[in-house]
Design an enzyme around this catalytic site. Structure first.
Site, PDB file in Angstrom:
ATOM      1  N   SER A  65      -7.331  29.253  23.875  1.00  0.00           N
ATOM      2  CA  SER A  65      -6.128  30.023  24.226  1.00  0.00           C
ATOM      3  C   SER A  65      -4.849  29.198  24.275  1.00  0.00           C
ATOM      4  O   SER A  65      -3.762  29.777  24.334  1.00  0.00           O
ATOM      5  CB  SER A  65      -6.311  30.714  25.566  1.00  0.00           C
ATOM      6  OG  SER A  65      -6.988  31.918  25.375  1.00  0.00           O
ATOM      7  N   TYR A 190      -6.828  35.357  14.333  1.00  0.00           N
ATOM      8  CA  TYR A 190      -6.879  35.013  15.766  1.00  0.00           C
ATOM      9  C   TYR A 190      -7.994  34.000  16.037  1.00  0.00           C
ATOM     10  O   TYR A 190      -7.766  32.964  16.683  1.00  0.00           O
ATOM     11  CB  TYR A 190      -7.080  36.299  16.579  1.00  0.00           C
ATOM     12  CG  TYR A 190      -7.328  36.060  18.045  1.00  0.00           C
ATOM     13  CD1 TYR A 190      -6.270  35.828  18.921  1.00  0.00           C
ATOM     14  CD2 TYR A 190      -8.620  36.070  18.572  1.00  0.00           C
ATOM     15  CE1 TYR A 190      -6.497  35.603  20.277  1.00  0.00           C
ATOM     16  CE2 TYR A 190      -8.855  35.852  19.920  1.00  0.00           C
ATOM     17  CZ  TYR A 190      -7.791  35.619  20.765  1.00  0.00           C
ATOM     18  OH  TYR A 190      -8.024  35.387  22.101  1.00  0.00           O
ATOM     19  N   TYR A 241      -4.306  33.098  33.449  1.00  0.00           N
ATOM     20  CA  TYR A 241      -4.932  34.406  33.683  1.00  0.00           C
ATOM     21  C   TYR A 241      -4.875  34.778  35.153  1.00  0.00           C
ATOM     22  O   TYR A 241      -3.857  34.621  35.808  1.00  0.00           O
ATOM     23  CB  TYR A 241      -6.390  34.425  33.166  1.00  0.00           C
ATOM     24  CG  TYR A 241      -6.498  33.892  31.784  1.00  0.00           C
ATOM     25  CD1 TYR A 241      -5.774  34.483  30.757  1.00  0.00           C
ATOM     26  CD2 TYR A 241      -7.270  32.792  31.489  1.00  0.00           C
ATOM     27  CE1 TYR A 241      -5.853  34.001  29.469  1.00  0.00           C
ATOM     28  CE2 TYR A 241      -7.356  32.303  30.206  1.00  0.00           C
ATOM     29  CZ  TYR A 241      -6.635  32.916  29.210  1.00  0.00           C
ATOM     30  OH  TYR A 241      -6.709  32.435  27.950  1.00  0.00           O
TER      31      TYR A 241
HETATM   32  N1  GLU Z   1     -10.703  32.719  21.647  1.00  0.00           N
HETATM   33  C1  GLU Z   1     -10.951  33.009  23.031  1.00  0.00           C
HETATM   34  C2  GLU Z   1     -11.205  34.495  23.240  1.00  0.00           C
HETATM   35  O1  GLU Z   1     -10.605  35.313  22.639  1.00  0.00           O
HETATM   36  C3  GLU Z   1      -9.804  32.527  23.844  1.00  0.00           C
HETATM   37  C4  GLU Z   1      -9.990  32.730  25.317  1.00  0.00           C
HETATM   38  C5  GLU Z   1      -9.443  31.582  26.156  1.00  0.00           C
HETATM   39  O2  GLU Z   1      -9.364  30.451  25.735  1.00  0.00           O
HETATM   40  O3  GLU Z   1      -9.124  31.864  27.309  1.00  0.00           O
HETATM   41  O4  GLU Z   1     -12.037  34.875  24.007  1.00  0.00           O
END
Ligand code: GLU
Length: 306
Positions: A65, A190, A241
């Protein structure tokens, strides 16, 4: 206060080595589950371009992320203000991959750092670039002033094969008209930009423009200073988050975390810092990297709150 950052990083690395090995590596992306869990690296890049390192600071890991930050900066450069009609700026209070708010909020993601928001940002990149993940990678190369950073194809494939949840989020937003491209193409891009592999030292260096009013060392302007202030505000309020409040409380810096175990932190006007350790807590944030940043901010006296 004059701080010997190199010595401070060594002290912190030694302290982190004594922590009990708590948490677990991300397993929902099978290729990430294979990483050696008990590694720790940390790097500090000051705005004059000097980089200090400790532990495995030069070992590449999956930035996951943290790539949302580079994707957002690139999308802002191309799309400008219009982007904010499709993505909000509020913490979500829900996990990074949650769908629950999207129905009530008619497909407008709370912020660009939850998966839904990053998928909209990636949709913008898909419209603007023929190879959006290459565009993100080349943007990173431009920030570093050198190539060499790459996408871990195995991690990208592994996430893409297990992307039902992100596919659900993307389809849902598309049903509200907030995803314009094909879901499959957005997911391909993505998963690929999340699978960029970089070391702590590379991440700290690449993110220096966020600490230096939008310019990389040498003076190349990446973003306007006003946009950089906004990105730092979003990192502080949404970058970790559902733990963003706790991170602001403990660390007091804008941060962006990734499920690869990396955490990038910005000290506006002074430096960018990256810590990495693969074991995660229930929110998907690295336990040892957060602890290291908490110590660093306190010992170097760099919290933005004084
Ligand atoms: N590629 C991961 C996902 O979509 C990223 C999530 C993260 O690093 O918090 O779940």
């Amino acid at each position: 206060m004059t701080v010997d950052y190199a010595a401070l990083l060594q002290t912190i690395a030694a302290e982190v080595a004594t922590l009990a090995p708590e948490g677990a590596v991300a397993e929902y992306i099978p290729a990430l589950a294979r990483v050696v869990p008990d590694q720790f690296g940390m790097a500090v890049a000051t705005v004059d371009g000097v980089v200090h390192r400790a532990g495995t600071a030069d070992v590449p890991f999956s930035i996951q992320s943290i790539s949302k930050l580079f994707a957002l900066a690139l999308a802002l450069r191309r799309e400008g203000e219009a982007l904010w009609r499709r993505v909000g700026r509020e913490p979500s209070g829900t996990p990074f991959n949650s769908l629950v708010l999207l129905e009530r909020e008619r497909g407008i993601p709370r912020n660009p750092f939850v998966n839904a928001g990053a998928l909209v940002v990636t949709d913008v990149l898909c419209r603007r670039f023929l190879q959006p993940e290459r565009a993100v990678l080349e943007f990173v190369h431009g920030l570093l002033g050198r190539s060499g950073v790459g996408i871990d194809a195995e991690v990208a494939r592994s996430e893409r094969r297990h992307s039902d949840r992100n596919a659900a989020i993307a389809h849902f937003m598309r049903s509200f008209g907030n995803l314009h491209g094909e879901v499959g193409a957005v997911l391909d891009a993505y998963c690929a930009h999340c699978a960029i592999a970089m070391s702590c030292a590379e991440l700290a260096e690449a993110a220096l423009f966020l600490a230096a009013d939008g310019c990389q060392p040498g003076g190349t302007r990446i973003l306007e200073a006003a946009d950089v202030r906004r990105l730092n505000a979003l990192m502080l309020t949404c970058g970790a988050y559902d733990a963003a409040g706790d991170f602001a409380f403990r660390i007091g810096l804008p941060t962006k975390t990734g499920v690869g175990g990396g955490i990038l932190a910005i000290v506006p006007g002074r430096m960018s810092i990256c810590a990495w350790s693969p074991r995660l807590d229930a929110n998907g944030n690295s336990i040892a990297a957060a602890a290291a940043l908490e110590r660093f901010a306190a010992m170097a006296g760099v919290s933005i709150f004084g």
